[in-house]
Design a protein around this motif. Structure first.
Motif, mmCIF file in Angstrom:
data_model
loop_
_atom_site.group_PDB
_atom_site.id
_atom_site.type_symbol
_atom_site.label_atom_id
_atom_site.label_comp_id
_atom_site.label_asym_id
_atom_site.label_seq_id
_atom_site.Cartn_x
_atom_site.Cartn_y
_atom_site.Cartn_z
ATOM 1 N N ALA A 197 68.011 62.929 4.087
ATOM 2 C CA ALA A 197 67.943 63.477 5.362
ATOM 3 C C ALA A 197 68.954 64.565 5.770
ATOM 4 C CB ALA A 197 67.809 62.487 6.499
ATOM 5 N N PRO A 223 55.895 58.102 10.328
ATOM 6 C CA PRO A 223 56.414 59.329 10.629
ATOM 7 C C PRO A 223 55.663 59.892 12.205
ATOM 8 C CG PRO A 223 55.903 59.672 8.526
ATOM 9 C CD PRO A 223 55.448 58.300 9.045
ATOM 10 N N LYS A 317 60.963 60.037 10.834
ATOM 11 C CA LYS A 317 60.466 61.181 9.990
ATOM 12 C C LYS A 317 59.981 61.126 8.592
ATOM 13 C CE LYS A 317 60.960 64.748 11.410
ATOM 14 N NZ LYS A 317 59.975 65.524 12.219
ATOM 15 N N ARG A 318 60.368 60.057 8.006
ATOM 16 C CA ARG A 318 60.189 59.663 6.637
ATOM 17 C C ARG A 318 60.261 58.166 6.549
ATOM 18 N NH1 ARG A 318 61.999 59.915 0.986
ATOM 19 N NH2 ARG A 318 64.122 60.193 1.902
ATOM 20 N N VAL A 319 59.219 57.472 5.828
ATOM 21 C CA VAL A 319 59.290 56.085 5.303
ATOM 22 C C VAL A 319 59.137 55.874 3.922
ATOM 23 C CG1 VAL A 319 58.485 53.783 5.939
ATOM 24 C CG2 VAL A 319 58.659 55.385 7.760
ATOM 25 N N GLU A 320 59.819 55.261 3.174
ATOM 26 C CA GLU A 320 59.677 55.279 1.713
ATOM 27 C C GLU A 320 59.885 53.711 1.279
ATOM 28 O OE1 GLU A 320 61.258 57.424 -2.505
ATOM 29 O OE2 GLU A 320 61.756 58.150 -0.352
ATOM 30 N N ASP A 330 64.244 57.431 7.300
ATOM 31 C CA ASP A 330 64.741 58.804 7.867
ATOM 32 C C ASP A 330 64.549 58.976 9.276
ATOM 33 O OD1 ASP A 330 66.204 59.058 5.401
ATOM 34 O OD2 ASP A 330 64.859 60.465 4.806
ATOM 35 N N THR A 331 65.185 59.180 9.971
ATOM 36 C CA THR A 331 65.042 59.844 11.594
ATOM 37 C C THR A 331 65.811 61.009 11.820
ATOM 38 O OG1 THR A 331 66.863 58.470 12.397
ATOM 39 C CG2 THR A 331 64.955 57.457 11.796
ATOM 40 N N TRP A 347 70.548 63.347 12.777
ATOM 41 C CA TRP A 347 69.806 62.818 11.607
ATOM 42 C C TRP A 347 70.380 61.511 11.249
ATOM 43 C CZ3 TRP A 347 71.678 67.705 11.709
ATOM 44 C CH2 TRP A 347 70.941 68.839 11.830
ATOM 45 N N SER A 349 69.766 57.525 8.647
ATOM 46 C CA SER A 349 68.990 56.843 7.814
ATOM 47 C C SER A 349 69.623 55.800 7.351
ATOM 48 C CB SER A 349 68.650 57.836 6.548
ATOM 49 O OG SER A 349 69.884 58.192 5.962
#
Length: 359
Positions: A197, A223, A317-320, A330-331, A347, A349
């Protein structure tokens, strides 16, 4: 006896000037690299309660018990001590600068009773758009060498705040002049960035059709989903205490006369205090894992006056899914002023376990 702050204000009664012999905080006096500290501070009951007041954050983990066993300090409790570490070499009350970027790695909680060692280094300096910047990296280390917090920050060393604030207020809401001189950051020289991020334009938007994200409900971790928001107003009393009035430090955050001399109409909230507001939202969102593996990078792009209503928010923003079975999230995060402009953007995470504990 170890004191809770960088200086012991009780010594003033004995005629001690805490700033005697310190350097004038001007660009010409910098030494790169330059060691700052070390200093040892005590995480005592008063330090925790005082920080809670400045942030209006009375989470029970800081007053009763926590998942780590016993009371712990707020995740960002020591962050301003690290920012202010330069005042072990430079006179704090003669500093008229602006914090433009902050990056924090959260490695472990500061426990009640811990004596924490703070050490830092000025690692870089440069001039951009007529302003002189300096970059500091610093660490907070607890008993037994346990890492608590790591910091990388960018400051305009000396300026007239009203001039920079004026440029920021005429700029865009997420990239005004107060923050865009900070460079890329990203832990330069450290080889770390959580979750990949830390890039892209933060505009404070999310998908209003999605429910608020909750780590305890994986279905909401998508997201575009908004993070829980928090409303806050930093009063003059809170800003003054956060900005070291208790150590007799005078600056544009705690002294009206100095703020006016700097071209401001009223004191402004320290960027690091806004960073603490963001951290409070993130610790409630991610829970205990944020204290041991969270990461945050923010830029301060618009000024915030004391008494100004704020809303702290963010978006997934993202998820994994990660190999250990947890979820890396991630945000983007921000602080929004009452006029709709973003004053802080950033940002963050953290990786949460498959069954996170409730906050």
């Amino acid at each position: 006896m170890t004191w809770r702050d960088l200086t012991d204000p009780r010594l003033v009664a004995r005629g001690v000037d805490p700033e005697a012999g310190l350097k004038e905080p001007v660009f010409e006096n910098l030494e790169i690299p330059e060691k700052l500290g070390p200093a040892t501070v005590l995480v005592d009951d008063h330090k925790i309660k005082r920080y809670a007041f400045t942030q209006d954050d009375y989470h029970p983990w800081h007053f009763t018990d926590s998942p780590f066993g016993g009371r712990i300090g707020h995740a960002a409790l020591l962050s301003n001590d690290l920012v202010q570490l330069f005042t072990t070499r430079y006179a704090a009350s003669r500093t008229v600068g602006l914090h433009t970027e902050e990056q924090l790695w959260f490695d472990g909680p500061a426990r009640l009773g811990d004596e924490v060692t703070l050490e830092g280094t000025y690692v870089e300096s440069y001039t951009r758009r007529g302003q002189d910047y300096v970059v500091m990296e610093a660490t907070a280390t607890g008993p037994g060498g346990r890492s608590v917090l790591r910091h990388r920050g960018v400051e305009i060393l000396r300026t007239r705040p009203g001039d920079v604030v004026g440029r920021a207020m005429s700029g865009s809401g997420d990239g005004g002049a107060a923050g865009d001189g900070a460079g890329d950051g990203g832990g330069a020289g450290r080889g770390e960035r959580a979750g990949g991020a830390g890039g892209g334009r933060v505009d404070g938007s999310f998908d209003p059709a999605l429910p608020t994200a909750r780590v305890a409900d994986p279905a909401t971790l998508v997201p575009g989903a908004p993070l829980p928001t928090r409303e806050a107003t930093v009063t003059q009393e809170q800003a003054s205490v956060f900005s070291r009035c208790g150590e007799y430090v005078r600056n544009v955050h705690d002294d009206l006369a100095i703020a006016r001399e700097g071209g401001l109409r009223i004191p402004i909230v320290q960027g690091q205090q806004q960073c603490g507001l963001v951290t409070a939202v993130l610790t409630r969102f991610f829970g205990a894992p944020f204290f041991t593996g969270g990461w945050l990078r923010v830029k301060f792009v618009q000024p915030v006056e004391v008494f100004e209503p704020l809303v702290v928010g963010g978006v997934v923003k993202r998820v994994e899914q990660v190999a250990a079975g947890g979820t890396a999230v991630d945000t983007e995060v921000w602080v929004r002023r009452a006029d709709g402009r973003l004053s802080t953007v950033g940002w963050a995470s953290c990786t949460v376990p498959p069954t996170p504990a409730p906050v």
